[in-house]
Design an enzyme around this catalytic site. Structure first.
Site, PDB file in Angstrom:
ATOM      1  N   SER A 120      39.376  29.858  48.538  1.00  0.00           N
ATOM      2  CA  SER A 120      38.102  30.479  49.034  1.00  0.00           C
ATOM      3  C   SER A 120      37.057  29.564  48.852  1.00  0.00           C
ATOM      4  CB  SER A 120      37.962  31.365  48.199  1.00  0.00           C
ATOM      5  OG  SER A 120      38.353  32.597  48.517  1.00  0.00           O
ATOM      6  N   SER A 122      35.601  28.636  51.583  1.00  0.00           N
ATOM      7  CA  SER A 122      34.616  29.095  52.556  1.00  0.00           C
ATOM      8  C   SER A 122      33.625  30.119  51.799  1.00  0.00           C
ATOM      9  CB  SER A 122      35.272  29.658  53.729  1.00  0.00           C
ATOM     10  OG  SER A 122      36.351  30.414  53.476  1.00  0.00           O
ATOM     11  N   ASP A 166      37.047  37.466  48.542  1.00  0.00           N
ATOM     12  CA  ASP A 166      36.739  36.410  48.104  1.00  0.00           C
ATOM     13  C   ASP A 166      34.956  36.361  47.686  1.00  0.00           C
ATOM     14  OD1 ASP A 166      39.145  35.972  48.734  1.00  0.00           O
ATOM     15  OD2 ASP A 166      38.769  34.933  50.708  1.00  0.00           O
TER      16      ASP A 166
END
Ligand code: GLA
Length: 378
Positions: A120, A122, A166
């Site tokens: 994760s 991003s 996330d």
């Protein structure tokens, strides 16, 4: 370092700096976009964002990973930005879409979450920027709402049809705890996850497999689940319990849909069983078989594993792990294992040997959590 980096790019100091972590999911995979349950922990791997407001509407972004070159985004609209800067622009766009007045910004980011490992990076980037803007502009947005905003940026600006786990993990996890997430209500509960106190550790092994299939196959799984929910007449697969699996309606589905449903329904149950063990009097090692069952279900019913993940899981179990599974979207990325504390290196050796035998790239150990969620730096 980062504040100097900001200064070097923009010729002035930042006004705020925020840290947001990557995550690893203990259990509850592909359940989030089915309105179900997940149990992530934050990792001690983070993205840090330094920000200052501008007098115009432009977004100027730079990152330590890209040599400090400043990208100028004059018009923050979906489809106009790609690459890593789209996650920054997506957060700004989604905050504006939510009705907040966000002026132009100078943003500098630096990170330790390895991109492409399914940890994760991003979401960590989106959440560091979104939380930084919230603080800079004193918006006072509640964390679950901020998670929804960052998630909208990823879905509608970046264009990745992910669930909300996330962003929720990055913004809502707390130190020494896993986060029980109800992806429908965004109700979260901090679940004690003191493995060290039980002489245990959660190993995170990066298989270093490029997950080429993840985007197309992820979207396909999401469509299959939504189609199955429609066929079964429920808002989402979360609304089915394990008893429904033997019922007529599920049995009448085509075999692929039936397997997808079986994974989601059984996985939601495994999350709740895991939480019951972690919050009850039972030996924490009892979560091990649930982790391994989750892997089997992801491999055989949801079909999102790959040879490297299966090899890592088998090697870890063979070396004495209490349980092991792939974690994240699949098709590569990381495996996790519940092991005796202090045995991580010998366990990794077992995975290394198995990878050498198969001709795979050598695996790497990732520092495990639980670590704190997003917070202000300094
Ligand atoms: C990716 C997505 C998440 C979640 C997992 C699978 O990490 O970003 O929303 O769906 O896959 O559990």
């Amino acid at each position: 370092m980062g504040a100097q980096g900001f200064d070097a790019c923009f010729g002035r100091p930042p006004e705020v700096s925020w840290v947001a972590p990557g995550r690893v999911n203990v259990i509850g995979e592909h359940t989030d976009y089915n309105d179900g349950f997940a149990l992530p922990v934050a990792l001690p791997l983070v993205v840090t964002a330094w920000l200052a407001a501008r007098n115009d509407d432009q977004l100027h972004v730079a990152s330590a990973q890209h040599g400090g070159d400043v990208a100028v985004i004059a018009d923050v609209r979906p489809g106009t930005v790609d690459g890593w800067a789209s996650y920054v622009a997506g957060a700004v766009w989604a905050l504006r879409e939510a009705g907040h007045h966000v002026p132009g910004l100078d943003v500098y980011v630096d990170g330790t979450v390895p991109p492409g490992a399914g940890l994760s990076s991003s979401a960590a980037l989106e959440c560091a920027v979104a939380a930084g803007i919230d603080d800079l502009l004193h918006l006072g947005i509640r964390r679950p709402d901020l998670a929804r905003i960052a998630h909208r940026g990823e879905n509608e600006f970046v264009g990745a049809p992910t669930g909300i786990m996330d962003q929720a993990a990055s913004l809502l996890c707390t130190d020494r705890h896993a986060l029980l997430l109800d992806a429908r209500s965004l109700h979260t509960t901090a679940v004690p996850f003191d493995l060290a106190g039980h002489a245990l550790a959660m190993m995170v092994v990066d298989t270093r497999t490029p997950h080429r299939l993840v985007d197309s196959e992820y979207a396909a799984r999401r469509r299959e689940c939504e189609a199955a929910a429609r066929a079964l007449g429920v808002p989402a697969l979360r609304d089915l319990d394990v008893d429904a699996l033997g019922g007529e309606a599920v049995t009448a589905l085509d075999p692929v849909q039936r397997r997808r449903v079986r994974h989601i329904v059984s996985e939601n149950a495994r999350v709740l069983d895991t939480v019951a063990i972690l919050t009850g009097d039972a030996d924490v090692r009892a979560i091990g078989p649930l982790l391994t069952d989750s892997h089997t279900s992801l491999r055989d019913d949801f079909e999102v594993s790959c040879d490297q993940l299966d090899t890592a899981v088998d090697a870890l179990l063979g070396a004495g792990a209490y349980g092991a599974r792939m974690t994240g979207g699949g098709f590569g990325g990381c495996a996790i294992a519940l092991v005796d504390a202090g045995r991580e290196e010998s366990m990794l050796d077992a995975v290394r040997r198995a990878f050498t035998d198969h001709g795979f790239t050598a695996p790497a150990l990732v520092p495990g959590g639980p670590a704190p969620g997003a917070h202000r730096l300094g």
